[in-house]
Design a protein around this motif. Structure first.
Motif, PDB file in Angstrom:
ATOM      1  N   PRO A  17      70.908  61.180  46.830  1.00 48.10           N
ATOM      2  CA  PRO A  17      69.929  60.143  47.201  1.00 48.10           C
ATOM      3  C   PRO A  17      69.003  59.818  46.046  1.00 48.10           C
ATOM      4  O   PRO A  17      68.936  60.531  45.037  1.00 48.10           O
ATOM      5  CB  PRO A  17      69.168  60.795  48.358  1.00 48.10           C
ATOM      6  CG  PRO A  17      69.286  62.258  48.099  1.00 48.10           C
ATOM      7  CD  PRO A  17      70.634  62.465  47.480  1.00 48.10           C
ATOM      8  N   LEU A  18      68.291  58.717  46.209  1.00 50.17           N
ATOM      9  CA  LEU A  18      67.305  58.306  45.216  1.00 50.17           C
ATOM     10  C   LEU A  18      66.351  59.455  44.911  1.00 50.17           C
ATOM     11  O   LEU A  18      65.728  60.009  45.812  1.00 50.17           O
ATOM     12  CB  LEU A  18      66.538  57.098  45.763  1.00 50.17           C
ATOM     13  CG  LEU A  18      65.434  56.517  44.882  1.00 50.17           C
ATOM     14  CD1 LEU A  18      66.013  55.896  43.628  1.00 50.17           C
ATOM     15  CD2 LEU A  18      64.644  55.466  45.667  1.00 50.17           C
ATOM     16  N   HIS A  19      66.295  59.845  43.641  1.00 46.87           N
ATOM     17  CA  HIS A  19      65.400  60.901  43.169  1.00 46.87           C
ATOM     18  C   HIS A  19      65.688  62.277  43.771  1.00 46.87           C
ATOM     19  O   HIS A  19      64.827  63.160  43.751  1.00 46.87           O
ATOM     20  CB  HIS A  19      63.939  60.524  43.400  1.00 46.87           C
ATOM     21  CG  HIS A  19      63.493  59.328  42.598  1.00 46.87           C
ATOM     22  ND1 HIS A  19      63.461  59.328  41.220  1.00 46.87           N
ATOM     23  CD2 HIS A  19      63.073  58.090  42.987  1.00 46.87           C
ATOM     24  CE1 HIS A  19      63.045  58.151  40.793  1.00 46.87           C
ATOM     25  NE2 HIS A  19      62.811  57.390  41.833  1.00 46.87           N
ATOM     26  N   GLY A  20      66.879  62.481  44.331  1.00 45.12           N
ATOM     27  CA  GLY A  20      67.244  63.814  44.796  1.00 45.12           C
ATOM     28  C   GLY A  20      66.854  64.090  46.229  1.00 45.12           C
ATOM     29  O   GLY A  20      66.371  63.227  46.960  1.00 45.12           O
ATOM     30  N   SER A  21      67.039  65.356  46.626  1.00 51.77           N
ATOM     31  CA  SER A  21      66.964  65.740  48.034  1.00 51.77           C
ATOM     32  C   SER A  21      65.619  66.335  48.455  1.00 51.77           C
ATOM     33  O   SER A  21      65.440  66.637  49.636  1.00 51.77           O
ATOM     34  CB  SER A  21      68.073  66.756  48.339  1.00 51.77           C
ATOM     35  OG  SER A  21      69.348  66.216  48.065  1.00 51.77           O
ATOM     36  N   LEU A  22      64.690  66.536  47.534  1.00 49.79           N
ATOM     37  CA  LEU A  22      63.477  67.297  47.862  1.00 49.79           C
ATOM     38  C   LEU A  22      62.447  66.521  48.666  1.00 49.79           C
ATOM     39  O   LEU A  22      61.849  67.054  49.597  1.00 49.79           O
ATOM     40  CB  LEU A  22      62.830  67.830  46.577  1.00 49.79           C
ATOM     41  CG  LEU A  22      61.512  68.592  46.747  1.00 49.79           C
ATOM     42  CD1 LEU A  22      61.693  69.826  47.626  1.00 49.79           C
ATOM     43  CD2 LEU A  22      60.948  68.998  45.383  1.00 49.79           C
ATOM     44  N   SER A  23      62.202  65.259  48.311  1.00 47.78           N
ATOM     45  CA  SER A  23      61.133  64.507  48.964  1.00 47.78           C
ATOM     46  C   SER A  23      61.303  64.507  50.477  1.00 47.78           C
ATOM     47  O   SER A  23      62.419  64.415  50.985  1.00 47.78           O
ATOM     48  CB  SER A  23      61.116  63.065  48.462  1.00 47.78           C
ATOM     49  OG  SER A  23      60.550  62.999  47.182  1.00 47.78           O
ATOM     50  N   ALA A  24      60.189  64.612  51.194  1.00 46.00           N
ATOM     51  CA  ALA A  24      60.129  64.669  52.660  1.00 46.00           C
ATOM     52  C   ALA A  24      60.617  65.995  53.220  1.00 46.00           C
ATOM     53  O   ALA A  24      60.841  66.108  54.420  1.00 46.00           O
ATOM     54  CB  ALA A  24      60.882  63.507  53.309  1.00 46.00           C
ATOM     55  N   THR A  25      60.756  67.024  52.368  1.00 42.62           N
ATOM     56  CA  THR A  25      61.075  68.372  52.845  1.00 42.62           C
ATOM     57  C   THR A  25      59.769  69.125  53.059  1.00 42.62           C
ATOM     58  O   THR A  25      58.993  69.311  52.121  1.00 42.62           O
ATOM     59  CB  THR A  25      61.948  69.135  51.827  1.00 42.62           C
ATOM     60  OG1 THR A  25      63.161  68.412  51.606  1.00 42.62           O
ATOM     61  CG2 THR A  25      62.279  70.528  52.343  1.00 42.62           C
ATOM     62  N   PRO A  26      59.489  69.578  54.279  1.00 43.79           N
ATOM     63  CA  PRO A  26      58.207  70.268  54.540  1.00 43.79           C
ATOM     64  C   PRO A  26      58.186  71.669  53.955  1.00 43.79           C
ATOM     65  O   PRO A  26      59.240  72.274  53.709  1.00 43.79           O
ATOM     66  CB  PRO A  26      58.137  70.315  56.067  1.00 43.79           C
ATOM     67  CG  PRO A  26      59.564  70.278  56.509  1.00 43.79           C
ATOM     68  CD  PRO A  26      60.295  69.428  55.497  1.00 43.79           C
ATOM     69  N   VAL A  27      56.996  72.182  53.726  1.00 44.87           N
ATOM     70  CA  VAL A  27      56.834  73.571  53.308  1.00 44.87           C
ATOM     71  C   VAL A  27      56.574  74.429  54.548  1.00 44.87           C
ATOM     72  O   VAL A  27      56.030  73.956  55.541  1.00 44.87           O
ATOM     73  CB  VAL A  27      55.675  73.755  52.299  1.00 44.87           C
ATOM     74  CG1 VAL A  27      55.981  73.067  50.998  1.00 44.87           C
ATOM     75  CG2 VAL A  27      54.364  73.244  52.882  1.00 44.87           C
ATOM     76  N   THR A  28      56.983  75.688  54.456  1.00 40.26           N
ATOM     77  CA  THR A  28      56.753  76.625  55.548  1.00 40.26           C
ATOM     78  C   THR A  28      55.617  77.564  55.176  1.00 40.26           C
ATOM     79  O   THR A  28      55.531  78.027  54.041  1.00 40.26           O
ATOM     80  CB  THR A  28      58.019  77.440  55.839  1.00 40.26           C
ATOM     81  OG1 THR A  28      58.443  78.128  54.655  1.00 40.26           O
ATOM     82  CG2 THR A  28      59.151  76.537  56.297  1.00 40.26           C
ATOM     83  N   ALA A  29      54.751  77.812  56.132  1.00 42.44           N
ATOM     84  CA  ALA A  29      53.663  78.786  56.017  1.00 42.44           C
ATOM     85  C   ALA A  29      52.893  78.661  54.707  1.00 42.44           C
ATOM     86  O   ALA A  29      52.798  79.619  53.935  1.00 42.44           O
ATOM     87  CB  ALA A  29      54.216  80.202  56.162  1.00 42.44           C
TER      88      ALA A  29
END
Length: 283
Positions: A79-91
């Motif tokens: 995907p555009l600019h990779g897979s990280l964006s919109a991935t939430p962080v835990t704790a």
């Protein structure tokens, strides 16, 4: 987070890997907000509005086909600019040291475009003088290797700039250039950042920013994971944005990078580290 020795307030996006949202210096937002272009990906439209968002960890820049897929799955793309964006962080965890330094950390578990899995262990530090430090440790949590790619977009609203605003750094020809480089509504450049580096860190300054009281910004980044500096600007329609972008790879298609030996796989269980610092320098 609020620095104690300088009027700098930062917002971190827990829904998108603890990337940076608005960043207010003396009440003035340095980030571009809505003055950004849209590429049709709502993840990136959201991320571009903040002061910093992270491309990767499996791809940077515009979509390209996923390598090694079967004929029946030949349409799979990074995907555009990779897979990280919109991935939430835990704790996420926030603490404050005795000297007033604020610490914010968290982990994001990332589903990669090729079916793999990665974990980003992220740690921010905000010193009382407003120096912001980021340390990322990227772990391959899947069962097969993948080639990490990372790029950090430090996005600024160019309405804060003036004709005297420049980028200064030893890696640039003649030591610097005006912020409105290139021709037309949009321009970008990517170049090796090692020239003039000290102790493995490259450094670049941007300023003065008349719309932010004449302040300068200094960006330092560790060459171990980020050997290139990319810069991008866009002034068209509502868009008025400028970005400093430390990057892991030069601008080239994935097959070209792979053939040149520049896409180096990270084995399951291995980690790769990335780091940068951002400081406000008063006029």
């Amino acid at each position: 987070m609020q620095a104690t020795g300088i009027d700098l307030a930062l917002a971190f996006d827990r829904g998108s890997a603890l990337d940076l949202g608005p960043a207010r210096l003396d009440g003035i937002d340095l980030a571009p907000g809505l003055a950004i272009p849209s590429d049709g990906d709502p993840r990136i439209d959201h991320a571009l509005q903040g002061l910093l968002f992270t491309c990767g960890p499996d791809h940077i820049r515009h979509p390209e086909p996923v390598e090694g897929r079967s004929a029946g799955d030949s349409g799979a793309r990074y995907p555009l600019h990779g897979s990280l964006s919109a991935t939430p962080v835990t704790a996420p965890q926030r603490t404050q040291a005795a000297d007033g330094t604020l610490h914010l950390s968290g982990m994001a578990e990332i589903a990669l475009a090729d079916g793999g899995l990665a974990r980003l262990h992220r740690r921010w530090q905000l010193a009382p003088d407003g120096t912001l430090s980021l340390s990322d440790s990227l772990e391959n949590a899947g069962s097969a290797g993948f080639a990490p790619m990372m790029m950090y977009h430090i996005n600024l609203g160019a309405q804060l700039f003036g004709p005297q605003t420049r980028v200064a750094g030893a890696m640039l020809e003649e030591g610097g250039l005006g912020w409105h480089f290139g021709a037309g509504e949009s321009s970008h450049v990517c170049l090796p950042a090692a020239s003039g580096a000290q102790d493995g860190w490259a450094s670049v300054r941007l300023g003065p920013l008349p719309g932010a009281g004449g302040a300068w910004l200094q960006l330092d980044f560790a060459l171990e994971g980020l050997p290139f500096l990319q810069m991008w600007r866009r002034q068209s329609g509502v868009a008025n944005v400028f970005a400093l972008e430390p990057a892991s790879h030069r601008i080239a298609r994935r097959p070209v990078l792979r053939e040149a030996g520049e896409l180096v796989d990270l084995a399951p269980g291995e980690r790769r580290n990335f780091a940068l610092r951002l400081a406000v320098l008063r006029a």
